[in-house]
Design a protein around this motif. Structure first.
Motif, PDB file in Angstrom:
ATOM      1  N   VAL A 179       9.852  -0.783   6.047  1.00  0.00           N
ATOM      2  CA  VAL A 179       8.557  -0.913   5.381  1.00  0.00           C
ATOM      3  C   VAL A 179       8.655  -1.815   4.155  1.00  0.00           C
ATOM      4  CG1 VAL A 179       6.651   0.301   4.259  1.00  0.00           C
ATOM      5  CG2 VAL A 179       7.826   1.352   6.204  1.00  0.00           C
ATOM      6  N   THR A 239      12.718   3.874   5.476  1.00  0.00           N
ATOM      7  CA  THR A 239      11.511   3.380   4.812  1.00  0.00           C
ATOM      8  C   THR A 239      11.786   2.058   4.101  1.00  0.00           C
ATOM      9  OG1 THR A 239      10.744   5.661   4.465  1.00  0.00           O
ATOM     10  CG2 THR A 239       9.728   3.930   3.109  1.00  0.00           C
ATOM     11  N   ASP A 270       5.862  11.001   6.120  1.00  0.00           N
ATOM     12  CA  ASP A 270       5.254  12.018   6.986  1.00  0.00           C
ATOM     13  C   ASP A 270       5.765  11.913   8.418  1.00  0.00           C
ATOM     14  OD1 ASP A 270       3.820  12.906   4.820  1.00  0.00           O
ATOM     15  OD2 ASP A 270       2.010  11.749   5.318  1.00  0.00           O
ATOM     16  N   ALA A 271       6.131  10.699   8.838  1.00  0.00           N
ATOM     17  CA  ALA A 271       6.648  10.510  10.197  1.00  0.00           C
ATOM     18  C   ALA A 271       8.113  10.890  10.318  1.00  0.00           C
ATOM     19  CB  ALA A 271       6.447   9.059  10.634  1.00  0.00           C
ATOM     20  N   ASP A 290       0.853  -1.191   0.000  1.00  0.00           N
ATOM     21  CA  ASP A 290       0.000   0.000   0.000  1.00  0.00           C
ATOM     22  C   ASP A 290       0.890   1.244   0.000  1.00  0.00           C
ATOM     23  OD1 ASP A 290      -1.906   1.914   0.279  1.00  0.00           O
ATOM     24  OD2 ASP A 290      -2.839   1.071   2.085  1.00  0.00           O
ATOM     25  N   ARG A 291       0.722   2.080  -1.010  1.00  0.00           N
ATOM     26  CA  ARG A 291       1.569   3.281  -1.110  1.00  0.00           C
ATOM     27  C   ARG A 291       1.301   4.256   0.026  1.00  0.00           C
ATOM     28  NH1 ARG A 291       3.174  -0.123  -4.003  1.00  0.00           N
ATOM     29  NH2 ARG A 291       4.211   0.165  -6.040  1.00  0.00           N
ATOM     30  N   ALA A 292       0.161   4.112   0.684  1.00  0.00           N
ATOM     31  CA  ALA A 292      -0.115   4.978   1.831  1.00  0.00           C
ATOM     32  C   ALA A 292       0.882   4.721   2.959  1.00  0.00           C
ATOM     33  CB  ALA A 292      -1.546   4.753   2.324  1.00  0.00           C
ATOM     34  N   LEU A 293       1.391   3.495   3.056  1.00  0.00           N
ATOM     35  CA  LEU A 293       2.395   3.193   4.086  1.00  0.00           C
ATOM     36  C   LEU A 293       3.696   3.933   3.803  1.00  0.00           C
ATOM     37  CD1 LEU A 293       1.831  -0.661   4.419  1.00  0.00           C
ATOM     38  CD2 LEU A 293       1.015   1.141   5.947  1.00  0.00           C
ATOM     39  N   GLU A 334       3.921   6.797   2.199  1.00  0.00           N
ATOM     40  CA  GLU A 334       3.655   8.206   2.512  1.00  0.00           C
ATOM     41  C   GLU A 334       3.610   8.437   4.019  1.00  0.00           C
ATOM     42  OE1 GLU A 334       0.069   9.162   0.531  1.00  0.00           O
ATOM     43  OE2 GLU A 334       0.877   8.861  -1.501  1.00  0.00           O
ATOM     44  N   ALA A 335       3.040   7.496   4.765  1.00  0.00           N
ATOM     45  CA  ALA A 335       2.985   7.636   6.221  1.00  0.00           C
ATOM     46  C   ALA A 335       4.378   7.627   6.820  1.00  0.00           C
ATOM     47  CB  ALA A 335       2.139   6.503   6.816  1.00  0.00           C
ATOM     48  N   ALA A 336       5.265   6.790   6.298  1.00  0.00           N
ATOM     49  CA  ALA A 336       6.642   6.753   6.795  1.00  0.00           C
ATOM     50  C   ALA A 336       7.352   8.069   6.509  1.00  0.00           C
ATOM     51  CB  ALA A 336       7.393   5.588   6.160  1.00  0.00           C
TER      52      ALA A 336
END
Length: 312
Positions: free
Chosen positions: A230, A226, A218-219, A209-212, A214-216
């Motif tokens: 991830v 990453t 953003d964190a 999931d590419r959202a993961l 992006e979340a990494a």
């Protein structure tokens, strides 16, 4: 009392119908799986049973007789005890094969992961991804022998690489280790089997999931963080599947090692080929069984690292 009996009588046919449906579903599933079981038995179980059986037969220079002896297995390790602390020929051959297997696995893993990562995260459009995949598969359109022989004009004593090195003044004499050496074998095997690592890793990366990602970001995670925290953990099933492909193929390879090693480098597959040529079928079968055990142990070690059923 009457109501209870009536309800019980009604429930009995219902349970019977449910049982018949369950049996019907089981029979249907069995019939669907039957063709695959037939193919599996005919092309895997039966040849394996024949190989194991022949490995216990007795043979001489003139005949092969059905028997049940362990001499074929003991002959493989003949001299191992007397030669200690030196290794016997069989153990040296297996260690040589494991050496090539480990080196090619590492090389294909690094290249395959890098290529898959580029295709999955840096190539945005599907047509471009398909184009790059076709480029990767172009070598498979030609014979494996042609692909290996193509390295000889490049790596030979008077080949293109030595000519370029001498022309640039980097070396004064041709490099002898470029061809008919361990380096040549590892290079050819890596060239032949990297795609078997690229495809499963790429498939696993496309499911992330590419959202993961992006979340990494953003964190505050760096690109390396990453990747290690991830991408790599989520790509483990593909890495495992590709590793199984490469390990099983390289462990049994004899053609590449024979050609690129100049028929001077030992491997288990080449030993089995030689034994078959000399009609030593029981000894070759015993060697094949030992090779199968070694491959299964390697695969078991890989499967312990990742629970592939849970990951998939």
């Amino acid at each position: 009392m009457t109501d209870t009996a009536t309800s019980g009588a009604r429930a009995t046919p219902a349970r019977a119908r449910s049982g018949r449906r369950s049996l019907g579903a089981t029979a249907e599933a069995f019939l669907l799986a039957l063709p695959m079981w037939v193919v599996f038995a005919a092309f895997f179980l039966l040849p394996l049973a024949v190989t194991v059986t022949v490995s216990f037969w007795e043979f001489t220079q003139y005949s092969i007789e059905p028997a049940f002896i362990f001499r074929n297995y003991t002959d493989l390790f003949d001299g191992c005890v007397e030669d200690l602390p030196y290794l016997c020929t069989t153990l040296k051959t297996y260690l040589s094969t494991l050496k090539f297997c480990a080196a090619v696995w590492l090389a294909t893993l690094v290249l395959g992961f890098t290529i898959a990562y580029f295709l999955a995260f840096h190539v945005r459009t599907l047509p471009v991804q398909v184009t790059f995949f076709l480029i990767c598969t172009i070598p498979f359109w030609t014979s494996i022998v042609i692909r290996m022989i193509a390295w000889i004009p490049l790596l030979g004593r008077n080949g293109l690489v030595n000519a370029a090195l001498q022309g640039a003044g980097i070396t004064e004499t041709p490099l002898e280790w470029l061809l008919y050496s361990d380096f040549a074998v590892i290079l050819a095997l890596t060239h032949l089997y990297t795609l078997f690592m690229v495809v499963p890793i790429f498939n696993s990366m496309m499911r992330i999931d590419r959202a993961l990602i992006e979340a990494a970001a953003d964190a505050g995670a760096s690109g390396w963080q990453t990747l290690t925290n991830v991408v790599i953990p989520l790509a483990r099933p593909g890495i495992l599947i590709g590793s199984i492909f490469v390990v099983t193929i390289v462990m049994g390879d004899f053609l590449t090692i024979g050609i690129m090693g100049g028929q001077q480098i030992a491997s288990v597959g080449k030993t089995i080929q030689t034994q078959i040529q000399y009609l030593q079928f029981p000894l070759a079968a015993a060697n094949a069984v030992l090779l199968l055990v070694a491959v299964m142990l390697a695969i078991s070690a890989l499967l312990r690292m990742v629970d592939i059923r849970r990951e998939l």
